[in-house]
Design a protein around this motif. Structure first.
Motif, mmCIF file in Angstrom:
data_model
loop_
_atom_site.group_PDB
_atom_site.id
_atom_site.type_symbol
_atom_site.label_atom_id
_atom_site.label_comp_id
_atom_site.label_asym_id
_atom_site.label_seq_id
_atom_site.Cartn_x
_atom_site.Cartn_y
_atom_site.Cartn_z
ATOM 1 N N VAL A 1 0.823 -1.213 0.000
ATOM 2 C CA VAL A 1 0.000 0.000 0.000
ATOM 3 C C VAL A 1 0.854 1.259 0.000
ATOM 4 C CG1 VAL A 1 -1.690 1.333 1.318
ATOM 5 C CG2 VAL A 1 -1.965 -1.132 1.098
ATOM 6 N N VAL A 2 1.837 1.335 0.892
ATOM 7 C CA VAL A 2 2.631 2.556 0.996
ATOM 8 C C VAL A 2 3.501 2.756 -0.239
ATOM 9 C CG1 VAL A 2 4.559 1.468 2.242
ATOM 10 C CG2 VAL A 2 4.118 3.908 2.522
ATOM 11 N N VAL A 3 4.075 1.672 -0.789
ATOM 12 C CA VAL A 3 4.913 1.810 -1.982
ATOM 13 C C VAL A 3 4.074 2.242 -3.181
ATOM 14 C CG1 VAL A 3 6.374 0.595 -3.634
ATOM 15 C CG2 VAL A 3 6.658 0.186 -1.188
ATOM 16 N N ALA A 4 2.911 1.611 -3.389
ATOM 17 C CA ALA A 4 2.043 1.978 -4.506
ATOM 18 C C ALA A 4 1.555 3.413 -4.366
ATOM 19 C CB ALA A 4 0.857 1.024 -4.589
ATOM 20 N N SER A 5 1.256 3.835 -3.143
ATOM 21 C CA SER A 5 0.800 5.211 -2.918
ATOM 22 C C SER A 5 1.892 6.213 -3.262
ATOM 23 C CB SER A 5 0.372 5.386 -1.455
ATOM 24 O OG SER A 5 -0.698 4.525 -1.130
ATOM 25 N N PHE A 6 3.126 5.891 -2.877
ATOM 26 C CA PHE A 6 4.220 6.812 -3.175
ATOM 27 C C PHE A 6 4.607 6.788 -4.644
ATOM 28 C CE2 PHE A 6 4.496 7.592 1.238
ATOM 29 C CZ PHE A 6 5.258 8.749 1.397
ATOM 30 N N VAL A 7 4.289 5.711 -5.349
ATOM 31 C CA VAL A 7 4.469 5.723 -6.806
ATOM 32 C C VAL A 7 3.525 6.749 -7.430
ATOM 33 C CG1 VAL A 7 4.107 4.398 -8.928
ATOM 34 C CG2 VAL A 7 5.353 3.372 -7.025
ATOM 35 N N VAL A 8 2.250 6.744 -6.992
ATOM 36 C CA VAL A 8 1.286 7.738 -7.477
ATOM 37 C C VAL A 8 1.745 9.136 -7.088
ATOM 38 C CG1 VAL A 8 -1.103 8.545 -7.321
ATOM 39 C CG2 VAL A 8 -0.623 6.096 -7.375
ATOM 40 N N LEU A 9 2.227 9.290 -5.865
ATOM 41 C CA LEU A 9 2.710 10.586 -5.385
ATOM 42 C C LEU A 9 3.849 11.111 -6.258
ATOM 43 C CD1 LEU A 9 3.145 12.874 -3.299
ATOM 44 C CD2 LEU A 9 4.423 11.248 -1.908
ATOM 45 N N THR A 10 4.841 10.284 -6.520
ATOM 46 C CA THR A 10 5.991 10.737 -7.313
ATOM 47 C C THR A 10 5.602 10.999 -8.766
ATOM 48 O OG1 THR A 10 6.615 8.396 -7.611
ATOM 49 C CG2 THR A 10 7.708 9.629 -5.853
ATOM 50 N N LEU A 11 4.682 10.201 -9.313
ATOM 51 C CA LEU A 11 4.223 10.444 -10.682
ATOM 52 C C LEU A 11 3.538 11.800 -10.793
ATOM 53 C CD1 LEU A 11 2.804 6.957 -11.797
ATOM 54 C CD2 LEU A 11 4.768 8.163 -12.772
ATOM 55 N N CYS A 12 2.708 12.132 -9.804
ATOM 56 C CA CYS A 12 2.004 13.417 -9.825
ATOM 57 C C CYS A 12 2.974 14.576 -9.621
ATOM 58 C CB CYS A 12 0.909 13.444 -8.760
ATOM 59 S SG CYS A 12 -0.503 12.372 -9.129
ATOM 60 N N CYS A 13 3.947 14.413 -8.741
ATOM 61 C CA CYS A 13 4.966 15.459 -8.554
ATOM 62 C C CYS A 13 5.760 15.661 -9.847
ATOM 63 C CB CYS A 13 5.910 15.085 -7.414
ATOM 64 S SG CYS A 13 5.161 15.157 -5.776
ATOM 65 N N PHE A 14 6.094 14.563 -10.517
ATOM 66 C CA PHE A 14 6.826 14.644 -11.779
ATOM 67 C C PHE A 14 5.989 15.360 -12.834
ATOM 68 C CE2 PHE A 14 7.972 13.052 -15.965
ATOM 69 C CZ PHE A 14 9.354 13.155 -15.962
ATOM 70 N N ALA A 15 4.692 15.011 -12.910
ATOM 71 C CA ALA A 15 3.809 15.619 -13.908
ATOM 72 C C ALA A 15 3.656 17.116 -13.653
ATOM 73 C CB ALA A 15 2.447 14.935 -13.891
ATOM 74 N N ALA A 16 3.483 17.497 -12.384
ATOM 75 C CA ALA A 16 3.338 18.918 -12.057
ATOM 76 C C ALA A 16 4.603 19.689 -12.432
ATOM 77 C CB ALA A 16 3.036 19.086 -10.570
ATOM 78 N N THR A 17 5.747 19.134 -12.101
ATOM 79 C CA THR A 17 7.013 19.800 -12.421
ATOM 80 C C THR A 17 7.223 19.893 -13.925
ATOM 81 O OG1 THR A 17 7.954 18.935 -10.360
ATOM 82 C CG2 THR A 17 9.501 19.780 -12.005
ATOM 83 N N ALA A 18 6.830 18.844 -14.638
ATOM 84 C CA ALA A 18 7.044 18.794 -16.086
ATOM 85 C C ALA A 18 6.261 19.874 -16.824
ATOM 86 C CB ALA A 18 6.672 17.418 -16.628
ATOM 87 N N ILE A 19 5.106 20.288 -16.289
ATOM 88 C CA ILE A 19 4.305 21.317 -16.974
ATOM 89 C C ILE A 19 4.531 22.699 -16.357
ATOM 90 C CG2 ILE A 19 2.550 19.672 -17.710
ATOM 91 C CD1 ILE A 19 0.744 20.667 -15.485
ATOM 92 N N GLY A 20 5.567 22.814 -15.513
ATOM 93 C CA GLY A 20 5.955 24.122 -14.997
ATOM 94 C C GLY A 20 5.335 24.509 -13.678
ATOM 95 N N LEU A 21 4.677 23.576 -12.983
ATOM 96 C CA LEU A 21 4.060 23.881 -11.701
ATOM 97 C C LEU A 21 4.950 23.397 -10.562
ATOM 98 C CD1 LEU A 21 0.391 22.853 -12.563
ATOM 99 C CD2 LEU A 21 1.310 25.170 -12.428
ATOM 100 N N GLU A 22 4.581 23.759 -9.349
ATOM 101 C CA GLU A 22 5.338 23.333 -8.186
ATOM 102 C C GLU A 22 5.024 21.870 -7.875
ATOM 103 O OE1 GLU A 22 8.036 23.805 -5.124
ATOM 104 O OE2 GLU A 22 7.550 25.164 -6.768
ATOM 105 N N ALA A 23 6.049 21.105 -7.503
ATOM 106 C CA ALA A 23 5.854 19.690 -7.181
ATOM 107 C C ALA A 23 4.889 19.510 -6.015
ATOM 108 C CB ALA A 23 7.199 19.045 -6.858
#
Length: 445
Positions: free
Chosen positions: A264-286
């Motif tokens: 559960v915690v690993v899968a949740s942090f995968v979603v977390l890091t993917l969203c942080c990466f996506a936000a950063t990639a489009i110029g927003l804050e992680a």
């Protein structure tokens, strides 16, 4: 740096790393335990602990950017244990500090993820237009008054003024929900409006944070980039809300088929890091990505398991984040005996007054056919708490704030966070709607 053996270097780095964690956790826990007994949020204890052990206190945890020196006796102690000169210990200390800041950033992301995860979007729908009006007014009024006042009255530059105004938009769901829960008022009309508005306020506040930090990084306030960033932030959050309905079942399907411990915690942090990466990639804050990740998983069938897995991470690493904010505070700027500090104190008083009034007036901005205690609604929106400290921490890390403005924002956050529970208890004394076990009362503060 003088040459030393690899083993000595390893010993020095280990002593510094372990010593920092020991100081942070012991100081934070002692102050948190003290404030809990005074029925105040633990994050204030962590912040005060940082001030005590940091650049304004004992000089045990000192960020290199503060230009303050680590306590000489601490350097001598670690130097004697590793058999190296104290000045070498200081050099290793400064070089290794970014690793501690990276751990603190993990705590920030975990905290924002948990905030999004515990945001009840259905609550916002239930209270309808009243909550939306309160949230928008509670963001717009302090932001506009704070920014305009700092620029017009105190001649603060545009970007620092905008950031300070943005810091005043925050509302802590945890502190408000905890007070309403203790007083058994969460199911009252006022409680529903405040909690619903605080959910939306968190979304608006994180969007503003992402936009302001991105603009500050570019050093420009041109209209085109602002609209582009704002549109991207809104689309990003709306997409996260939509994915909470569509992507959560897919996440549950994956979790149900995983067997290894920590799924559960690993899968949740995968979603977390993917969203942080996506936000950063489009110029927003992680940070916006971390909050969005929590929103996406808020409708998962495994929400309680995710909360149980993430809360220990928050308890550890968010503690480091808040303590580090305190360690970098130069509270000498609050000394009224120094003539150079008086302008900063005046700014602090101004921010505190605007921060209080800006939220309190939001209780009078909605229409209601039913009797409603509007003062309770306004006071419920007042505490900035951990959300305000997140704003301050990011502003400090981005080096957007002068020492005086930094300390003024800190004083505003502390003032509203201390005053809100006290004033709510006074206003709601003797009023109760019966037993109330709303799970929001368990949100960590």
């Amino acid at each position: 740096m003088p040459e030393i053996g690899a083993h000595q270097l390893e010993v020095v780095e280990t002593l510094i790393g372990v010593g920092r964690f020991l100081v942070i956790f012991v100081a934070a826990r002692l102050l948190a335990e003290l404030l809990v007994r005074w029925q105040l949020p633990t994050i204030l204890g962590e912040l005060i602990a940082g001030v005590i052990v940091g650049a304004s206190g004992l000089h045990l945890i000192v960020p290199p950017e503060t230009q303050a020196a680590v306590a000489n006796w601490a350097l001598q102690l670690m130097g004697s244990l590793a058999d190296v000169p104290p000045q070498l210990v200081g050099e290793v200390y400064n070089e290794s500090f970014p690793s501690l800041q990276a751990v603190a950033t993990l705590g920030l992301f975990a905290l924002l993820f948990l905030t999004g995860l515990e945001s009840d979007l259905d609550e916002l729908v239930a209270v309808g237009a009243q909550a939306i009006t309160v949230a928008v007014a509670g963001v717009a009024v302090p932001f506009a008054l704070g920014t305009a006042g700092l620029m017009a009255i105190f001649h603060v530059e545009v970007i620092p003024a905008v950031f300070a105004g943005a810091a005043m938009t925050a509302t802590s769901i945890g502190i408000t929900a905890s007070v309403f829960g203790e007083l058994k008022m969460l199911r009252s009309r006022e409680g529903q409006i405040v909690i619903g508005a605080a959910v939306l306020d968190d979304i608006l506040g994180i969007v503003i944070l992402a936009v302001v930090v991105s603009i500050a990084g570019g050093g420009s306030l041109e209209l085109g980039p602002i609209l582009k960033l704002l549109a991207a932030a809104v689309v990003f959050v709306v997409a996260a809300i939509g994915l909470s309905r569509t992507a959560a079942p897919g996440f549950d399907w994956v979790i149900d088929r995983l067997k290894a411990p920590g799924d559960v915690v690993v899968a949740s942090f995968v979603v977390l890091t993917l969203c942080c990466f996506a936000a950063t990639a489009i110029g927003l804050e992680a940070a916006l990505g971390a909050f969005a990740a929590g929103l996406i998983l808020s409708k998962s069938n495994h929400t309680h398991a995710i909360e149980a897995a993430v809360k220990p991470v928050v308890a550890l690493f968010a503690t480091i984040f808040f303590v580090l904010i305190g360690t970098g505070m130069d509270l000498s700027v609050l000394n009224p005996l120094d003539p150079d500090n008086r302008a900063g104190l005046v700014i602090a008083a101004f921010l505190l007054v605007v921060a209080i009034l800006g939220k309190v007036v939001s209780g009078w901005t909605f229409l209601s056919k039913e009797p409603t205690n509007r003062l309770v609604v306004g006071l419920g929106m007042m505490p900035r708490g951990e959300v305000g400290l997140i704003f301050l921490g990011l502003g400090t890390q981005a080096k957007l704030l002068s020492p005086a403005l930094e300390a003024a924002i800190l004083l505003m956050v502390i003032g509203t966070t201390f005053l809100a529970p006290i004033l709510l208890r006074l206003v709601l004394a003797g009023k109760s709607d019966g037993p109330d076990l709303d799970p929001l009362a368990e949100i960590p503060t």
